[in-house]
Design a protein around this motif. Structure first.
Motif, PDB file in Angstrom:
ATOM      1  N   HIS A 253       0.873  -1.172   0.000  1.00 51.47           N
ATOM      2  CA  HIS A 253       0.000   0.000   0.000  1.00 51.47           C
ATOM      3  C   HIS A 253       0.910   1.222   0.000  1.00 51.47           C
ATOM      4  CE1 HIS A 253      -4.004   1.810   1.570  1.00 51.47           C
ATOM      5  NE2 HIS A 253      -3.288   2.750   0.983  1.00 51.47           N
ATOM      6  N   TRP A 254       0.771   2.058  -1.026  1.00 52.36           N
ATOM      7  CA  TRP A 254       1.706   3.169  -1.127  1.00 52.36           C
ATOM      8  C   TRP A 254       1.095   4.340  -1.897  1.00 52.36           C
ATOM      9  CZ3 TRP A 254       1.194  -0.404  -4.776  1.00 52.36           C
ATOM     10  CH2 TRP A 254       1.539  -0.136  -6.104  1.00 52.36           C
ATOM     11  N   SER A 255       1.790   5.467  -1.862  1.00 53.49           N
ATOM     12  CA  SER A 255       1.467   6.618  -2.696  1.00 53.49           C
ATOM     13  C   SER A 255       2.744   7.046  -3.401  1.00 53.49           C
ATOM     14  CB  SER A 255       0.891   7.768  -1.851  1.00 53.49           C
ATOM     15  OG  SER A 255       1.843   8.211  -0.905  1.00 53.49           O
ATOM     16  N   TRP A 256       2.598   7.983  -4.338  1.00 53.06           N
ATOM     17  CA  TRP A 256       3.739   8.405  -5.142  1.00 53.06           C
ATOM     18  C   TRP A 256       3.675   9.915  -5.293  1.00 53.06           C
ATOM     19  CZ3 TRP A 256       4.360   8.229 -11.051  1.00 53.06           C
ATOM     20  CH2 TRP A 256       5.717   8.271 -11.401  1.00 53.06           C
ATOM     21  N   GLU A 257       4.719  10.595  -4.892  1.00 52.37           N
ATOM     22  CA  GLU A 257       4.704  12.063  -4.830  1.00 52.37           C
ATOM     23  C   GLU A 257       4.296  12.726  -6.146  1.00 52.37           C
ATOM     24  OE1 GLU A 257       7.579  15.733  -3.317  1.00 52.37           O
ATOM     25  OE2 GLU A 257       8.260  13.647  -3.198  1.00 52.37           O
ATOM     26  N   PRO A 258       4.734  12.232  -7.320  1.00 50.70           N
ATOM     27  CA  PRO A 258       4.316  12.891  -8.563  1.00 50.70           C
ATOM     28  C   PRO A 258       2.821  12.806  -8.855  1.00 50.70           C
ATOM     29  CG  PRO A 258       6.320  11.624  -8.922  1.00 50.70           C
ATOM     30  CD  PRO A 258       5.807  11.249  -7.566  1.00 50.70           C
ATOM     31  N   LEU A 259       2.095  11.940  -8.143  1.00 56.63           N
ATOM     32  CA  LEU A 259       0.647  11.821  -8.342  1.00 56.63           C
ATOM     33  C   LEU A 259      -0.070  12.107  -7.032  1.00 56.63           C
ATOM     34  CD1 LEU A 259       0.010   8.714 -10.640  1.00 56.63           C
ATOM     35  CD2 LEU A 259      -0.074  11.136 -11.231  1.00 56.63           C
ATOM     36  N   PRO A 260      -0.174  13.359  -6.630  1.00 55.29           N
ATOM     37  CA  PRO A 260      -0.880  13.666  -5.377  1.00 55.29           C
ATOM     38  C   PRO A 260      -2.357  13.323  -5.499  1.00 55.29           C
ATOM     39  CG  PRO A 260      -0.415  15.677  -6.613  1.00 55.29           C
ATOM     40  CD  PRO A 260       0.319  14.570  -7.313  1.00 55.29           C
ATOM     41  N   GLY A 261      -2.944  12.977  -4.370  1.00 61.06           N
ATOM     42  CA  GLY A 261      -4.367  12.644  -4.383  1.00 61.06           C
ATOM     43  C   GLY A 261      -4.656  11.211  -4.763  1.00 61.06           C
ATOM     44  N   LEU A 262      -3.646  10.348  -4.705  1.00 62.29           N
ATOM     45  CA  LEU A 262      -3.852   8.942  -5.073  1.00 62.29           C
ATOM     46  C   LEU A 262      -3.065   8.034  -4.146  1.00 62.29           C
ATOM     47  CD1 LEU A 262      -5.030   6.873  -7.168  1.00 62.29           C
ATOM     48  CD2 LEU A 262      -2.801   7.014  -8.306  1.00 62.29           C
ATOM     49  N   ASP A 263      -3.722   7.002  -3.621  1.00 57.61           N
ATOM     50  CA  ASP A 263      -3.068   5.887  -2.949  1.00 57.61           C
ATOM     51  C   ASP A 263      -3.287   4.644  -3.798  1.00 57.61           C
ATOM     52  OD1 ASP A 263      -2.271   7.453  -0.840  1.00 57.61           O
ATOM     53  OD2 ASP A 263      -2.997   6.084   0.697  1.00 57.61           O
ATOM     54  N   LEU A 264      -2.389   3.669  -3.663  1.00 57.19           N
ATOM     55  CA  LEU A 264      -2.494   2.430  -4.415  1.00 57.19           C
ATOM     56  C   LEU A 264      -2.328   1.247  -3.476  1.00 57.19           C
ATOM     57  CD1 LEU A 264      -0.299   4.531  -6.044  1.00 57.19           C
ATOM     58  CD2 LEU A 264      -0.958   2.992  -7.908  1.00 57.19           C
ATOM     59  N   LEU A 265      -3.036   0.181  -3.747  1.00 55.46           N
ATOM     60  CA  LEU A 265      -2.900  -1.071  -3.002  1.00 55.46           C
ATOM     61  C   LEU A 265      -2.895  -2.208  -4.005  1.00 55.46           C
ATOM     62  CD1 LEU A 265      -2.995  -2.891  -0.413  1.00 55.46           C
ATOM     63  CD2 LEU A 265      -5.498  -2.753  -0.582  1.00 55.46           C
ATOM     64  N   ARG A 266      -1.898  -3.080  -3.871  1.00 58.70           N
ATOM     65  CA  ARG A 266      -1.880  -4.328  -4.635  1.00 58.70           C
ATOM     66  C   ARG A 266      -1.680  -5.443  -3.629  1.00 58.70           C
ATOM     67  NH1 ARG A 266       1.929  -6.910  -8.270  1.00 58.70           N
ATOM     68  NH2 ARG A 266       3.500  -5.328  -7.819  1.00 58.70           N
ATOM     69  N   ALA A 267      -2.524  -6.459  -3.673  1.00 56.94           N
ATOM     70  CA  ALA A 267      -2.499  -7.434  -2.583  1.00 56.94           C
ATOM     71  C   ALA A 267      -3.126  -8.758  -2.989  1.00 56.94           C
ATOM     72  CB  ALA A 267      -3.246  -6.875  -1.366  1.00 56.94           C
ATOM     73  N   ARG A 268      -2.755  -9.766  -2.204  1.00 57.87           N
ATOM     74  CA  ARG A 268      -3.488 -11.031  -2.185  1.00 57.87           C
ATOM     75  C   ARG A 268      -3.784 -11.332  -0.727  1.00 57.87           C
ATOM     76  NH1 ARG A 268      -1.835 -17.308  -3.610  1.00 57.87           N
ATOM     77  NH2 ARG A 268      -3.864 -18.153  -3.076  1.00 57.87           N
ATOM     78  N   TYR A 269      -5.065 -11.527  -0.439  1.00 60.67           N
ATOM     79  CA  TYR A 269      -5.500 -11.828   0.928  1.00 60.67           C
ATOM     80  C   TYR A 269      -6.204 -13.183   0.947  1.00 60.67           C
ATOM     81  CZ  TYR A 269      -4.675  -6.877   1.936  1.00 60.67           C
ATOM     82  OH  TYR A 269      -4.098  -5.636   2.103  1.00 60.67           O
ATOM     83  N   ILE A 270      -5.964 -13.919   2.016  1.00 57.01           N
ATOM     84  CA  ILE A 270      -6.602 -15.224   2.203  1.00 57.01           C
ATOM     85  C   ILE A 270      -7.430 -15.220   3.479  1.00 57.01           C
ATOM     86  CG2 ILE A 270      -6.220 -17.712   2.467  1.00 57.01           C
ATOM     87  CD1 ILE A 270      -3.522 -17.279   0.995  1.00 57.01           C
ATOM     88  N   ARG A 271      -6.783 -14.912   4.591  1.00 54.54           N
ATOM     89  CA  ARG A 271      -7.477 -14.887   5.888  1.00 54.54           C
ATOM     90  C   ARG A 271      -7.815 -13.472   6.347  1.00 54.54           C
ATOM     91  NH1 ARG A 271      -3.401 -18.209   5.863  1.00 54.54           N
ATOM     92  NH2 ARG A 271      -2.017 -16.649   6.795  1.00 54.54           N
ATOM     93  N   HIS A 272      -7.212 -12.489   5.722  1.00 61.70           N
ATOM     94  CA  HIS A 272      -7.409 -11.115   6.181  1.00 61.70           C
ATOM     95  C   HIS A 272      -8.863 -10.683   6.008  1.00 61.70           C
ATOM     96  CE1 HIS A 272      -6.183  -7.033   7.216  1.00 61.70           C
ATOM     97  NE2 HIS A 272      -6.989  -6.614   6.247  1.00 61.70           N
ATOM     98  N   THR A 273      -9.365  -9.982   6.993  1.00 62.78           N
ATOM     99  CA  THR A 273     -10.721  -9.444   6.959  1.00 62.78           C
ATOM    100  C   THR A 273     -10.674  -7.945   7.212  1.00 62.78           C
ATOM    101  OG1 THR A 273     -11.711 -11.509   7.753  1.00 62.78           O
ATOM    102  CG2 THR A 273     -12.998  -9.507   8.041  1.00 62.78           C
ATOM    103  N   PHE A 274     -11.235  -7.169   6.313  1.00 62.84           N
ATOM    104  CA  PHE A 274     -11.356  -5.735   6.525  1.00 62.84           C
ATOM    105  C   PHE A 274     -12.635  -5.466   7.312  1.00 62.84           C
ATOM    106  CE2 PHE A 274      -8.685  -5.811   2.724  1.00 62.84           C
ATOM    107  CZ  PHE A 274      -7.762  -4.801   2.995  1.00 62.84           C
TER     108      PHE A 274
END
Length: 287
Positions: A22-43
């Motif tokens: 889960h990260w953001s990038w300074e050249p693109l303000p106003g955006l966060d990104l998440l790339r993931a694989r979850y198996i047991r995790h519950t939000f």
């Protein structure tokens, strides 16, 4: 479990383990990104100040929204509007993998204004769409960011938002006069926000508002999709994200937002954000 950066090889991608970045990038303000694989995790139930655009690539994500539960498989796009309470977990034993973008309200409004979208707050008219093309577009934004290609990432992101507004966009209905219950809920929320580190009990909250505990509870859940204590945890995590992004340590952050200690912060932060506070902070300091 410490969340790891996304795997780089096909063998790693096929390995039966959880990973997330889960990260953001300074050249693109106003955006966060998440790339993931979850198996047991519950939000747990939570909400975001901006939008959630998630492209499922493998498995099934079970998404719980007000009044409905959806199952998102490969080729589907999940769209959650700002401040809409939702929860998520695996819809199958093998879990799910996805690429998600979190554009801010300001960024989406900017694109909406530039493309002639009707005045008002832009929102998406459905929470899920069978739209593999948009899903590929989400992943293309991720690839451009990961490659450090500012021009491509910014272009692809704005074209994607414009496409989604054209296909699924509408405007939020005009606010109606607040009912007594909604007014009570708003005042309760404001009081909790003021007392983030020293919150009142439900009884004290009700007494301050001139109401009863159950009346406050019913009004708050109707207005915000979650009870006051759940909203408070979500608000603390939001504040923690801002502090970590500014360079505060997890230990400093835990105290500043009202968690008992760092493990208490770790537990709630990881459940809501999907990565540990340490991983979140490292990703931003590496920008």
């Amino acid at each position: 479990m410490e969340r790891q950066d996304a795997p780089d090889t096909p063998e790693q991608r096929q390995a039966p383990r959880e990973w997330a970045r889960h990260w953001s990038w300074e050249p693109l303000p106003g955006l966060d990104l998440l790339r993931a694989r979850y198996i047991r995790h519950t939000f747990p139930r939570h909400s975001h100040e901006g939008y959630t655009l998630g492209a499922v690539t493998h498995g099934v994500e079970r998404v719980e929204l007000p009044g409905t539960t959806l199952h998102a498989g490969p080729g589907t796009l999940v769209m959650v509007n700002p401040e809409v309470a939702h929860a998520a977990r695996a819809g199958t034993p093998e879990g799910w993998a996805y690429a998600t973008l979190y554009p801010s309200l300001g960024l989406v409004r900017e694109v909406a204004d530039a493309t002639g979208h009707p005045p008002g707050t832009p929102v998406f008219d459905r929470p899920i769409a069978d739209d593999a093309r948009s899903g590929r577009h989400v992943r293309a934004v991720h690839r451009a960011v990961e490659q450090g290609d500012t021009l491509a990432a910014d272009t692809l992101l704005r074209v994607l938002i414009a496409r989604l507004l054209n296909l699924y966009g509408t405007t939020a209905p005009h606010a109606v006069p607040a009912s007594a219950g909604r007014g009570t809920a708003a005042r309760a929320r404001d009081l909790l926000a003021e007392r983030l580190t020293d919150p009142p009990s439900l009884e004290e909250l009700a007494r301050t508002l001139g109401s009863s505990p159950f009346a406050v509870l019913r009004a708050f859940k109707a207005a915000y999709g979650m009870p006051p204590h759940t909203w408070l945890t979500d608000a603390r995590v939001r504040r923690a994200r801002a502090l970590l992004h500014s360079g505060a340590t997890p230990a400093e952050t835990a105290t500043a937002v009202g968690f008992t200690d760092q493990p208490h912060l770790n537990r709630h932060f990881t459940r809501i954000v999907g990565v540990t506070p340490g991983a979140y902070r490292r990703a931003r300091r590496a920008e």
